[in-house]
Design a protein around this motif. Structure first.
Motif, PDB file in Angstrom:
ATOM      1  N   SER A 132      58.892  17.826  13.973  1.00  0.00           N
ATOM      2  CA  SER A 132      59.383  18.925  13.138  1.00  0.00           C
ATOM      3  C   SER A 132      58.960  20.278  13.699  1.00  0.00           C
ATOM      4  O   SER A 132      59.757  21.233  13.729  1.00  0.00           O
ATOM      5  CB  SER A 132      58.860  18.771  11.713  1.00  0.00           C
ATOM      6  N   LEU A 133      57.715  20.383  14.146  1.00  0.00           N
ATOM      7  CA  LEU A 133      57.234  21.644  14.717  1.00  0.00           C
ATOM      8  C   LEU A 133      57.998  22.004  15.982  1.00  0.00           C
ATOM      9  O   LEU A 133      58.342  23.172  16.206  1.00  0.00           O
ATOM     10  CB  LEU A 133      55.734  21.538  15.024  1.00  0.00           C
ATOM     11  N   LEU A 134      58.288  21.006  16.815  1.00  0.00           N
ATOM     12  CA  LEU A 134      59.034  21.265  18.055  1.00  0.00           C
ATOM     13  C   LEU A 134      60.470  21.692  17.745  1.00  0.00           C
ATOM     14  O   LEU A 134      61.006  22.603  18.394  1.00  0.00           O
ATOM     15  CB  LEU A 134      59.024  20.013  18.937  1.00  0.00           C
ATOM     16  N   ILE A 135      61.088  21.046  16.766  1.00  0.00           N
ATOM     17  CA  ILE A 135      62.448  21.433  16.374  1.00  0.00           C
ATOM     18  C   ILE A 135      62.457  22.882  15.895  1.00  0.00           C
ATOM     19  O   ILE A 135      63.321  23.686  16.286  1.00  0.00           O
ATOM     20  CB  ILE A 135      62.972  20.493  15.271  1.00  0.00           C
ATOM     21  N   ALA A 136      61.501  23.233  15.034  1.00  0.00           N
ATOM     22  CA  ALA A 136      61.425  24.595  14.500  1.00  0.00           C
ATOM     23  C   ALA A 136      61.213  25.603  15.626  1.00  0.00           C
ATOM     24  O   ALA A 136      61.846  26.673  15.656  1.00  0.00           O
ATOM     25  CB  ALA A 136      60.296  24.691  13.479  1.00  0.00           C
ATOM     26  N   PHE A 137      60.334  25.279  16.575  1.00  0.00           N
ATOM     27  CA  PHE A 137      60.020  26.199  17.668  1.00  0.00           C
ATOM     28  C   PHE A 137      61.245  26.478  18.532  1.00  0.00           C
ATOM     29  O   PHE A 137      61.600  27.635  18.794  1.00  0.00           O
ATOM     30  CB  PHE A 137      58.890  25.617  18.517  1.00  0.00           C
ATOM     31  N   ILE A 191      53.359  26.025   5.982  1.00  0.00           N
ATOM     32  CA  ILE A 191      52.693  27.075   6.757  1.00  0.00           C
ATOM     33  C   ILE A 191      52.690  26.736   8.251  1.00  0.00           C
ATOM     34  O   ILE A 191      53.005  27.602   9.081  1.00  0.00           O
ATOM     35  CB  ILE A 191      51.269  27.340   6.217  1.00  0.00           C
ATOM     36  N   PRO A 192      52.345  25.500   8.670  1.00  0.00           N
ATOM     37  CA  PRO A 192      52.489  25.170  10.100  1.00  0.00           C
ATOM     38  C   PRO A 192      53.924  25.308  10.596  1.00  0.00           C
ATOM     39  O   PRO A 192      54.160  25.789  11.710  1.00  0.00           O
ATOM     40  CB  PRO A 192      52.019  23.711  10.165  1.00  0.00           C
ATOM     41  N   LEU A 193      54.890  24.889   9.791  1.00  0.00           N
ATOM     42  CA  LEU A 193      56.295  25.004  10.178  1.00  0.00           C
ATOM     43  C   LEU A 193      56.684  26.469  10.348  1.00  0.00           C
ATOM     44  O   LEU A 193      57.366  26.844  11.315  1.00  0.00           O
ATOM     45  CB  LEU A 193      57.172  24.351   9.113  1.00  0.00           C
ATOM     46  N   ASN A 194      56.244  27.313   9.420  1.00  0.00           N
ATOM     47  CA  ASN A 194      56.538  28.740   9.509  1.00  0.00           C
ATOM     48  C   ASN A 194      55.911  29.349  10.760  1.00  0.00           C
ATOM     49  O   ASN A 194      56.540  30.173  11.447  1.00  0.00           O
ATOM     50  CB  ASN A 194      56.007  29.438   8.260  1.00  0.00           C
ATOM     51  N   ALA A 195      54.687  28.940  11.084  1.00  0.00           N
ATOM     52  CA  ALA A 195      54.027  29.452  12.289  1.00  0.00           C
ATOM     53  C   ALA A 195      54.791  29.043  13.544  1.00  0.00           C
ATOM     54  O   ALA A 195      54.945  29.840  14.485  1.00  0.00           O
ATOM     55  CB  ALA A 195      52.587  28.946  12.347  1.00  0.00           C
ATOM     56  N   ALA A 196      55.287  27.801  13.582  1.00  0.00           N
ATOM     57  CA  ALA A 196      56.070  27.346  14.728  1.00  0.00           C
ATOM     58  C   ALA A 196      57.346  28.161  14.875  1.00  0.00           C
ATOM     59  O   ALA A 196      57.759  28.517  15.993  1.00  0.00           O
ATOM     60  CB  ALA A 196      56.394  25.860  14.582  1.00  0.00           C
ATOM     61  N   VAL A 197      57.982  28.475  13.754  1.00  0.00           N
ATOM     62  CA  VAL A 197      59.191  29.302  13.777  1.00  0.00           C
ATOM     63  C   VAL A 197      58.878  30.692  14.322  1.00  0.00           C
ATOM     64  O   VAL A 197      59.616  31.236  15.159  1.00  0.00           O
ATOM     65  CB  VAL A 197      59.806  29.392  12.367  1.00  0.00           C
ATOM     66  N   LEU A 198      57.775  31.284  13.871  1.00  0.00           N
ATOM     67  CA  LEU A 198      57.410  32.627  14.314  1.00  0.00           C
ATOM     68  C   LEU A 198      57.045  32.666  15.790  1.00  0.00           C
ATOM     69  O   LEU A 198      57.397  33.615  16.506  1.00  0.00           O
ATOM     70  CB  LEU A 198      56.247  33.144  13.462  1.00  0.00           C
TER      71      LEU A 198
END
Length: 601
Positions: free
Chosen positions: A114-119, A154-161
């Motif tokens: 999920s973090l990689l997708i968001a990034f 919050i981790p997902l939002n950080a990855a997006v940012l």
């Protein structure tokens, strides 16, 4: 280099108000709404009696209350409404089930994917639409038994940012910094001009987002898993059910989460067979959809759907407790006549542990007899549900849930995709595309006008308004410029890496307490002047400003995506500080070293 003049009283007051607001948020004794409204009130009253130089007393009111009419607040509200449309139509259920499959393999693997997708998505698409797309998916995943939303958003939002920082089109702030730098005489940067630097920094930050951040966040769900009610029901096997002709043992791996068979029938299951099952509300819904069976008579379910279409009302599912005066006590569902009398369907019965084991629980046909204290899961239109509860002496519990309007799922998804696509290619500003999308959600019936209050968060609205007011007063009072002058005075004796780190930290502080636009507007010319005064190449210093503008993890007021996740994750101000400050330090250190190495400073 000359010592800067003393700051104006307005600049000192702006700094004091900003610090006071931060301290009040961090202590948590007053609610975010109260602190935000008090901040706006202090700015309004203060500027009325002590107006800025060259302004009238009433001009201060426009600064204090400008946030309520600001495009950023309107955009956030519109995005919340569109996100609500995706949820109530069930448009994101397929994506949620796909990611749920990854989470079932391993929770940590699911979070990493999920973090990689968001990034990577946010590298090409503006970060706000990316988070709007992912946010309801992860809320749905949390409801399905994956990691709690409070541990993932919050981790997902950080990855997006971080992903949005990697390209010049990733955020509107990046475009602003690059355009200001061009106006100052620097050459234009390409889309992927500094992407390798951010990719390396992301590799350093990813383990923190993946393994550490979730541990720093609590489980903020109102209801813990061990208190979720399980309902017993009879699943009637349809002709096209995946269970028809199969044995239970072969189908068990494909069952929805939190669903169990009470009976273990021998041999192949046949059409119209009724199987006793037990599961949560969501599990029963999954069973009806994926196993193509029904937990209530088909004729009453069809009648409810037709009535819902004719009256244009949503189908609602509520939980009702059976009282001692109810006529249902000692009856079974088949002998109660509930469907005939009220046009509602009882999907399942939850029996509290205190009454399990009493005699005569089942009739001769094996149906459960209703007892005082049982909780019924009932589906129907809201008026019919109230008639049922009133006439049969039932108590309606909190937590009524509307069933997704799945007939509009594709339409809602198309509206969201159109809004995101037009914003990502620059055809419309995100504010216009989001407003257009929310209007279409209303016009097409994906979101009902009387349900808008459920989509919007009052806490987020006043917080956005207060942060915009703080940003304006920090900029217009001269506080930001004065801080920049003092910063440039103290940098002349520091090594290059420290200069970059200080500039990045300065812009980061502005970003987290004022706004990205303020940080970009103030920080870019300051960095350019520092480069000329210290004899350093301007590009790495400009990039330090750009990176600092994107390190907005430490407060919810720093960026609109931080505020979007606040209500869904049930976050407090301290959650952002606890997880964001270490990430800021990690990113500032890594990016400063990478800039020095890249530009040979």
């Amino acid at each position: 280099m000359m010592i800067p003049d003393a700051p104006s009283y307005h600049a000192l007051a702006a700094i004091a108000v900003t610090i006071a607001m931060f301290v009040a948020f961090a202590r948590g004794r007053l609610s975010i709404e109260i602190v935000s409204l008090m901040t706006i009130a202090v700015i309004a009253v203060g500027l009325y009696f002590f107006p800025l130089e060259g302004t009238k007393p009433t001009d201060g009111l426009s600064i204090a209350f400008s946030g309520f009419g600001h495009y950023a607040l309107i955009t956030i509200c519109a995005l919340m409404i569109m996100g609500r449309g995706l949820v109530v139509t069930g448009a994101l259920d397929p994506a949620a089930r796909l990611l749920e499959g990854v989470f079932k393999i391993n929770l940590q693997l699911g979070l990493l994917v999920s973090l990689l997708i968001a990034f990577f998505l946010s590298m090409a698409v503006n970060d706000t639409p990316v988070l709007v797309l992912l946010l309801p998916i992860f809320v749905a995943l949390a409801n399905r038994g994956a990691l709690p939303a409070s541990k993932t958003l919050i981790p997902l939002n950080a990855a997006v940012l971080i992903g949005g920082m990697a390209t010049t089109i990733g955020t509107s702030t990046n475009i602003l910094v690059v355009s200001i730098a061009v106006d100052l005489g620097m050459p234009t940067m390409s889309v992927f001009h500094y992407t390798p630097i951010v990719l390396i920094a992301a590799l350093v930050a990813l383990p923190y987002l993946w393994l550490v951040m979730p541990r720093l966040l609590g489980d903020n769900r109102v209801e813990s898993e061990d208190t979720v009610r399980r309902f017993e029901a009879r699943l009637r096997i349809g002709a096209d059910s995946v269970l028809a002709g199969q044995e239970i043992a072969t189908i068990l791996p494909k069952l929805p989460a939190n669903l169990k068979f009470i009976d273990n029938p021998q041999g192949a299951i046949h059409e119209d067979q009724r199987l006793r099952i037990s599961g949560t509300h969501e599990a029963l819904e999954d069973a009806m959809r994926t196993l193509k069976g029904e937990v209530a008579p088909t004729w009453v379910l069809d009648r409810i759907k037709r009535k819902s279409t004719d009256k244009r009302q949503d189908i609602t599912v509520v939980e009702m407790t059976v009282t001692a005066d109810s006529r249902l006590v000692s009856r079974t569902l088949s002998t109660s006549g509930i469907a005939d009398l009220y046009g509602v369907a009882v999907l399942g019965i939850h029996r509290p542990e205190r009454i399990i084991g009493q005699r005569d629980q089942f009739d001769d046909g094996g149906d459960l007899r209703i007892a005082e204290g049982d909780v019924l899961l009932v589906m129907g239109l809201i008026d019919d549900l109230h008639d049922f509860a009133r006439n049969d002496s039932l108590l309606i519990l909190d937590g009524a849930r509307e069933l997704p309007r799945r007939s509009k799922a594709l339409l809602a998804a198309a509206i969201m995709f159109g809004s995101v696509f037009t914003a990502s290619i620059g055809l419309f500003p995100i504010a216009i595309s989001a407003l257009g999308g929310s209007i279409l959600m209303f016009v097409t019936g994906c979101v009902k006008f009387d349900r808008v209050g459920r989509a919007l968060s009052g806490k987020v609205i006043v917080l956005v308004a207060a942060s915009i007011a703080i940003g304006r007063i920090v900029l217009e009072s001269g506080a930001a410029a004065w801080l920049g002058e003092w910063m440039s005075l103290g940098l002349q004796h520091l090594p290059a890496a420290a200069v970059l780190a200080v500039i990045m930290l300065f812009v980061t502080v502005l970003t987290n307490f004022a706004s990205n636009a303020t940080a970009a507007t103030v920080g870019t010319p300051i960095a350019f002047n520092i480069a000329s005064q210290l004899g350093l190449p301007p590009e790495p210093l400009i990039l330090a400003v750009l990176f600092g503008c994107n390190l907005c993890y430490a407060t919810p007021i720093a960026y609109q995506t931080n505020m979007l996740i606040m209500s869904e994750g049930s976050y407090e101000f301290k959650d952002y500080i606890r997880t964001g400050v270490p990430l800021v330090i990690l990113m500032v250190t890594t990016l400063s070293i990478l800039l020095v190495m890249t530009y040979g400073m």
